[in-house]
Design a protein around this motif. Sequence first.
Motif, PDB file in Angstrom:
ATOM      1  N   SER A  45       0.859  -1.183   0.000  1.00  0.00           N
ATOM      2  CA  SER A  45       0.000   0.000   0.000  1.00  0.00           C
ATOM      3  C   SER A  45       0.896   1.235   0.000  1.00  0.00           C
ATOM      4  O   SER A  45       1.925   1.242   0.663  1.00  0.00           O
ATOM      5  CB  SER A  45      -0.882  -0.005   1.248  1.00  0.00           C
ATOM      6  OG  SER A  45      -1.311   1.311   1.508  1.00  0.00           O
ATOM      7  N   PRO A  46       0.551   2.250  -0.765  1.00  0.00           N
ATOM      8  CA  PRO A  46       1.386   3.452  -0.764  1.00  0.00           C
ATOM      9  C   PRO A  46       1.202   4.295   0.495  1.00  0.00           C
ATOM     10  O   PRO A  46       1.887   5.287   0.669  1.00  0.00           O
ATOM     11  CB  PRO A  46       0.911   4.210  -2.003  1.00  0.00           C
ATOM     12  CG  PRO A  46      -0.476   3.749  -2.219  1.00  0.00           C
ATOM     13  CD  PRO A  46      -0.571   2.355  -1.693  1.00  0.00           C
ATOM     14  N   VAL A  47       0.263   3.912   1.329  1.00  0.00           N
ATOM     15  CA  VAL A  47       0.088   4.595   2.610  1.00  0.00           C
ATOM     16  C   VAL A  47       0.344   3.565   3.701  1.00  0.00           C
ATOM     17  O   VAL A  47      -0.305   2.533   3.730  1.00  0.00           O
ATOM     18  CB  VAL A  47      -1.341   5.146   2.773  1.00  0.00           C
ATOM     19  CG1 VAL A  47      -1.434   5.963   4.039  1.00  0.00           C
ATOM     20  CG2 VAL A  47      -1.743   5.961   1.576  1.00  0.00           C
ATOM     21  N   PHE A  56       3.108   8.482   3.507  1.00  0.00           N
ATOM     22  CA  PHE A  56       2.703   8.432   2.100  1.00  0.00           C
ATOM     23  C   PHE A  56       3.981   8.317   1.294  1.00  0.00           C
ATOM     24  O   PHE A  56       4.820   9.195   1.378  1.00  0.00           O
ATOM     25  CB  PHE A  56       2.010   9.729   1.683  1.00  0.00           C
ATOM     26  CG  PHE A  56       0.731   9.999   2.414  1.00  0.00           C
ATOM     27  CD1 PHE A  56       0.744  10.477   3.704  1.00  0.00           C
ATOM     28  CD2 PHE A  56      -0.478   9.806   1.791  1.00  0.00           C
ATOM     29  CE1 PHE A  56      -0.432  10.736   4.380  1.00  0.00           C
ATOM     30  CE2 PHE A  56      -1.662  10.059   2.454  1.00  0.00           C
ATOM     31  CZ  PHE A  56      -1.641  10.529   3.751  1.00  0.00           C
ATOM     32  N   HIS A  57       4.120   7.258   0.527  1.00  0.00           N
ATOM     33  CA  HIS A  57       5.400   7.131  -0.154  1.00  0.00           C
ATOM     34  C   HIS A  57       5.269   6.829  -1.636  1.00  0.00           C
ATOM     35  O   HIS A  57       4.332   6.168  -2.074  1.00  0.00           O
ATOM     36  CB  HIS A  57       6.275   6.083   0.522  1.00  0.00           C
ATOM     37  CG  HIS A  57       5.542   4.832   0.900  1.00  0.00           C
ATOM     38  ND1 HIS A  57       5.481   3.743   0.102  1.00  0.00           N
ATOM     39  CD2 HIS A  57       4.825   4.521   2.016  1.00  0.00           C
ATOM     40  CE1 HIS A  57       4.781   2.797   0.686  1.00  0.00           C
ATOM     41  NE2 HIS A  57       4.349   3.240   1.847  1.00  0.00           N
ATOM     42  N   ILE A  58       6.218   7.353  -2.382  1.00  0.00           N
ATOM     43  CA  ILE A  58       6.325   7.012  -3.791  1.00  0.00           C
ATOM     44  C   ILE A  58       7.787   6.673  -4.043  1.00  0.00           C
ATOM     45  O   ILE A  58       8.671   7.052  -3.275  1.00  0.00           O
ATOM     46  CB  ILE A  58       5.874   8.164  -4.725  1.00  0.00           C
ATOM     47  CG1 ILE A  58       6.781   9.371  -4.581  1.00  0.00           C
ATOM     48  CG2 ILE A  58       4.450   8.553  -4.456  1.00  0.00           C
ATOM     49  CD1 ILE A  58       6.474  10.464  -5.587  1.00  0.00           C
ATOM     50  N   LYS A  59       8.015   5.910  -5.109  1.00  0.00           N
ATOM     51  CA  LYS A  59       9.387   5.558  -5.432  1.00  0.00           C
ATOM     52  C   LYS A  59       9.616   5.938  -6.883  1.00  0.00           C
ATOM     53  O   LYS A  59       8.866   5.519  -7.754  1.00  0.00           O
ATOM     54  CB  LYS A  59       9.591   4.061  -5.227  1.00  0.00           C
ATOM     55  CG  LYS A  59      11.045   3.688  -5.117  1.00  0.00           C
ATOM     56  CD  LYS A  59      11.208   2.197  -4.931  1.00  0.00           C
ATOM     57  CE  LYS A  59      12.678   1.836  -4.940  1.00  0.00           C
ATOM     58  NZ  LYS A  59      12.889   0.401  -4.999  1.00  0.00           N
ATOM     59  N   ARG A  60      10.624   6.761  -7.122  1.00  0.00           N
ATOM     60  CA  ARG A  60      10.938   7.151  -8.492  1.00  0.00           C
ATOM     61  C   ARG A  60      12.379   6.752  -8.748  1.00  0.00           C
ATOM     62  O   ARG A  60      13.267   7.158  -7.984  1.00  0.00           O
ATOM     63  CB  ARG A  60      10.747   8.653  -8.690  1.00  0.00           C
ATOM     64  CG  ARG A  60       9.311   9.115  -8.525  1.00  0.00           C
ATOM     65  CD  ARG A  60       8.400   8.591  -9.632  1.00  0.00           C
ATOM     66  NE  ARG A  60       7.013   8.976  -9.416  1.00  0.00           N
ATOM     67  CZ  ARG A  60       6.081   8.164  -8.894  1.00  0.00           C
ATOM     68  NH1 ARG A  60       6.381   6.940  -8.544  1.00  0.00           N
ATOM     69  NH2 ARG A  60       4.846   8.592  -8.731  1.00  0.00           N
ATOM     70  N   PHE A  79      -0.289  13.053  -2.283  1.00  0.00           N
ATOM     71  CA  PHE A  79       0.339  12.363  -3.409  1.00  0.00           C
ATOM     72  C   PHE A  79       0.551  13.302  -4.590  1.00  0.00           C
ATOM     73  O   PHE A  79       1.569  13.235  -5.274  1.00  0.00           O
ATOM     74  CB  PHE A  79      -0.478  11.145  -3.819  1.00  0.00           C
ATOM     75  CG  PHE A  79      -0.224   9.956  -2.948  1.00  0.00           C
ATOM     76  CD1 PHE A  79       1.070   9.491  -2.764  1.00  0.00           C
ATOM     77  CD2 PHE A  79      -1.256   9.329  -2.281  1.00  0.00           C
ATOM     78  CE1 PHE A  79       1.328   8.409  -1.946  1.00  0.00           C
ATOM     79  CE2 PHE A  79      -1.014   8.247  -1.460  1.00  0.00           C
ATOM     80  CZ  PHE A  79       0.279   7.784  -1.297  1.00  0.00           C
ATOM     81  N   GLU A  80      -0.407  14.176  -4.829  1.00  0.00           N
ATOM     82  CA  GLU A  80      -0.209  15.143  -5.903  1.00  0.00           C
ATOM     83  C   GLU A  80       0.997  16.016  -5.593  1.00  0.00           C
ATOM     84  O   GLU A  80       1.769  16.369  -6.479  1.00  0.00           O
ATOM     85  CB  GLU A  80      -1.462  16.011  -6.082  1.00  0.00           C
ATOM     86  CG  GLU A  80      -2.595  15.317  -6.814  1.00  0.00           C
ATOM     87  CD  GLU A  80      -2.312  15.170  -8.310  1.00  0.00           C
ATOM     88  OE1 GLU A  80      -1.435  15.889  -8.830  1.00  0.00           O
ATOM     89  OE2 GLU A  80      -2.955  14.325  -8.952  1.00  0.00           O
ATOM     90  N   ASN A  83       4.249  14.110  -6.284  1.00  0.00           N
ATOM     91  CA  ASN A  83       4.529  14.065  -7.721  1.00  0.00           C
ATOM     92  C   ASN A  83       5.002  15.420  -8.223  1.00  0.00           C
ATOM     93  O   ASN A  83       5.883  15.509  -9.079  1.00  0.00           O
ATOM     94  CB  ASN A  83       3.283  13.614  -8.486  1.00  0.00           C
ATOM     95  CG  ASN A  83       3.027  12.136  -8.282  1.00  0.00           C
ATOM     96  OD1 ASN A  83       3.961  11.352  -8.225  1.00  0.00           O
ATOM     97  ND2 ASN A  83       1.767  11.759  -8.143  1.00  0.00           N
TER      98      ASN A  83
END
Lengths: 434, 941
Positions: A45-47, A56-60, A79-80, A83
């Motif tokens: 889950s991204p949360v 709250f995580h994202i991976k780039r 999340f916005e 990004n």
Amino acid sequence: MIGGLFIYNHKGEVLISRVYRDDIGRNAVDAFRVNVIHARQQVRSPVTNIARTSFFHIKRSNIWLACVTKQNVNAGLVFEFLNKMVEVMQSYFGKISEDNIKNNFVLIYELLDEILDFGYPQNADTSILKTFITQTGIKAQVTKEEQSQITSQVTGQISWRREGIKYRRNELFLDVLENVNLLMSPQGQVLSAHVAGRIVMKSYLSGMPECKFGINDKLVLDKSGRSDDPSKVSATGKASIAIDDCTFHQCVRLSKFETEHSISFIPPDGEYELMRYRTTKDISLPFRVIPLVREVGRTKMEVKVVIKSNFKPSLLAQKIEVRIPTPLNTSGVQVICMKGKAKYKASENAIVWKLKRMGGMKESQISAEIELLPSDKKKWSRPPISMNFEVPFAPSGLKVRYLKVFEPKLNYSDHDVIKWVRYIGRSGLYETRC
Amino acid sequence: MTDSKYFTTTKKGEIFELKNELNSDKKEKKKEAVKKVIASMTVGKDVSALFPDVVNCMQTDNLELKKLVYLYLMNYAKSQPDMAIMAVNTFVKDCEDTNPLIRALAVRTMGCIRVDKITEYLCEPLRKCLKDEDPYVRKTAAVCVAKLHDINAQLVEDQGFLDQLRELLSDSNPMVVANAVAALSEISDTSPSPAAQMEMNQQTINKLLAALNECTEWGQIFILDALSNYVPKDDREAQSICERVTPRLAHSNAGVVLSAVKVLMKGMEYVGMESEFVTTLQKKLAPPLVTLLSSEPEVQYVALRNINLIVQKRPDILKHEMKVFFVKYNDPIYVKLEKLDIMIRLATQENIAQVLAELKEYATEVDVDFVRKSVRAIGRCAIKVEQAAERCVSTLLDLIQTKVNYVVQEAIVVIKDIFRKYPNKYESIISTLCENLESLDEPDARASMIWIVGEYAERIDNADELLESFLEGFHDESTQLQLLTAIVKLFLKKPTETQELVQQVLSLATQDSDNPDLRDRGYIYWRLLSTDPAAAKEVVLAEKPLISSETDRLEPTLLDELICYIASLASVYHKPPSAFVEGQALVVRKTQLPVRSASGEPGATGATESPVPQQAQPVQQQQSVIPSHDTAMGDLLGDLLSMDLNPPQQQMSMTPAPQQDMGGMDLLGGGLDSLLGGPSPVAGMPASQASMGGGLGDILGLGISSTTYVPPKQVWLPAPKAKGLEVSGTFSIRQNVRYMDLTLKNNAMAPMGDFAIQFNKNSFGLSPASALQVPSPLSPGQTADVTLPLGTNGPVQKMDPLMNLQVAMKNNIDVFYFSCLIPIHLLFTEDGQMDRKVFLATWKDIPDSNEVQKEIANPNQLDPKGISDKLQQSFIFTIAQRNVDGRDMLYQSLKLTNGIWVLAELKIQPRSPTMTLSLKTRALDVIPQVQQAYELIIANM
């Protein structure tokens, strides 16, 4: 709101750590590393909630970005924002990588100070940020006029464009980029198809130009009662198209679109995405894939695939790639094709057939013999045949009707602006079951 | 520029070297050094020792250096408060700078330095900056007010910053408006004080709507979130707000779209249900929601979690969009799982074929969780769409044939549910199921299989052998109860062949087990079987209630609450914010949709299910014949206490049962302590008894009449138990706010201070709505009366006794625990008046088995009018009154804070000292308490 923002490399080492709120402690940094980055499992889950703290995580690429909070924040916003943060960093120093982040950490801290205040996102538009936060440090000595100009832009009603832009040559580029998605049955019946389109604009215009943009949207055309102008018929022969839904860059006046269905805006300078849209009706599918699979006994299979291009003969499709999956117990493959190159890739369990280009209304075929090892495993589930390509038209039939530029204060008119329009249709998930 | 080199200095003596560099005369060197310090700080090294040296660099005209120093300051000021004051002068000076960027930077940073002393110096510059001519400074100052409020709320209120913030709502610059809204919303969310609440009137709303069109994407989100808290006056206003918000649905920022969806979903509740407006608005909502599914996967996830709520609340919106929720090969697993959930919710007779075909595909994927969920989904489709049940069952059988272990187990679990939904229809497949017995190693699957075998024992020839084979693994605790019941069922159906087996299991359960549940159930079965086999048959083989078709719906009141939190974290977790946010003083109005929907629009909300609080412990399984005995200890304790104490205890069950986290022995020990050393019981005022939190009836019986009845204070925590601190208290409602009124007395020799209070989870989610404000220090012999406002959004856990509240109180000496009982009328809400029609329907709807009658006293022989007036003051509302055969019947309703409704019929015989009270509710647990409340209120007239 957001309590803190951390950036880690793939090993979980902290590259950037900025805490905005008192309820986030240093141990949160470690909690995330241990529970998410070092977790064996893939991200479920991204949360993630760890000890009443939400991440709250994202991976780039190899970099993790995490926003931390203990409050009931707006998750869409977070999340916005993440990004957007990635976008801002990219526009400052290119690719998001460990080296780039370390090399620019002072800059990143400065940006974080500016675009998040007490965890509330502030103006994060790169063109404006770049006027007062630069890679070579802040411009310390600016005149008073410049200062107030900066502040009015940051807070201004048109926060995405600064004033006083000048070009000798006023020019704009419009790219209509479409991804066409398809799922087709072996008998050639369309199970689902949709186009996800984007209109990307590069504008090099002086002053604060007011733009009006028109496309062949059915709703608009019906409303204005315009008869179908034969010269405006698109490549696919349709006069107008039905758009399911569209979203706009923040520069577009949404209330005006809602009431009058007209797209008017003052564009940001440089490249940006003006609009996204989705259509599902009357899509002209550039290619048709006709599969024929025959199992000859337990150890042999014959595959024949024909592709047909379905667009004007004068146009050329490029970068065509057909991927034909093969069973897991394949021992050898013999391929025959008249055009292009085909190769069996054992590691990918597929035959990959590439064609550099192909004209409209043409046909090409490949046949292959697949040898199989005898195996008692369950039946092969036959994944779909997928295809990639690029065509120089918009499969949805969307056409740009006009883009008018008005700049009353400066002395150039709509006619002086050089405009370029380009249509590119690419494959999204373009699959045919076999 | 390669700043990465700063990350690599790890040699010894680094701090010393840095110190030298920081004090260097060369500007460049200084800057380099500060950068190194920041880099060390980032990776977690402690560089606080450099504080004075870094602060010395603050006086500079180099903005970049200044920002770096500020960054350092924000991190370490708290650990070095005295030194941080050194920086104040620079800040104050910078706030007067000609450059607006510097003014803003100063005020922004100053707010982040969380040192109490600094706040005094902050006030003046902040006041000026709020009126600054430059909008950039004003928007920064607006946020700074929120920062200051977080440090010292009182100061913000006293200094009039709130009014200044409210003025900013009419600022000419949209970004200033947006930040002011954000700050005000946060302050009103966290502050219990009425002065801090954000007033929203039509005028403010208009200002916000005007700013909405012009501000940044983030600002739009702040404004939309604030708008969603506004309660429109009427249909027309709601409609016009919706109209002006609708264009936001086409914004490219998903946050804006979701917040707009929230405003619209709430707005629709205020517009007439059947209106055309709602229909068109629903149509407009579908496309943007679908578009969200083509954004980044993380945003998709948030969108899907919200869509899950939206389709439960308004299934019409997305009913034609099934296809977009089909799983794509490349979706991340979390997106796949969420899509699956929504697919099932949207499944109908028309699209079921398509859905099933997809689900069958998914069941052959690789991810175990996803496959399991897909199999479960097939079962849910069968239960939801009757016409498809047959196809689902055959699909499940196909899947069982694959022999993939976890697929088989999952399939058996869902088939059990299908059997329960459609009894006597698909039992022919039992033989196929039995073939897979060996492969079952998960408790759920085993239990399901055991249940199936027991339930259909008469159709399975070798049922006894099968169960016997399970019995070999009896030591596996997860399926013991199930196996016991199944074997007893088998025995009742085939008594001749299975006598041995049943004896074996009964003796295993009663003699070889340490599990009291199992033992008790074993004994009950044993006695039932030995005394009256016919009765045993009736009990054990009783017809089971059908399971409903929507098993996994959210409970309607929770759903309504979550709809108000669309886009927020609560909607992602599907939990109310109180479940994951600490110490939140939630404002009740925010969490409420208008009553219309709460009271049940069966079509739209499916609110026909019982309004049992969501977090309450799961209802006893129907199959388990005996309630599990977690109260055993409590009863024992009750016996003990009443023996020792003597005063008549009519409410045995009201004595506190030990909870795990407090430790039963401790409580018992405490009780005895107070008995021996505490104040001796005074006649009529059972203080020691009260100290153990017992006997609500006794206490309440002493009441003094007041509008809403307030029981007298009683000693909750006697001094000897709490190192000299004596706590007594009671509960009250004043102006619709619930309070705990406490008297703290210091019986010790030394002053006390640093008081704080915390509640354990309790049945009704009572929690302190603000910190405990005790005049500190409390000197020896001094007494302080304090009131603690209470919220009802705290964590919920069913307590035993139901009204028990465990409290922890801390002071500078230690932490003390005590427990007390909440009088139930504290939880009656002022909106407990049910509509007549709804009342009638609900009354009919609740089964008669949920009706409890009791004779209650009417000592003053009051007339119906008097009674209903009096009850109304305590929020028990009379809906209707009629006269039958000379007796007056009052129909009444009341609502508890957690949404439980209790309906009552009061039969009053003229000139009789008693009357008959019939209560009907879906949550039977509260009935005894409500009966007491009635008696109490009437007795105290």
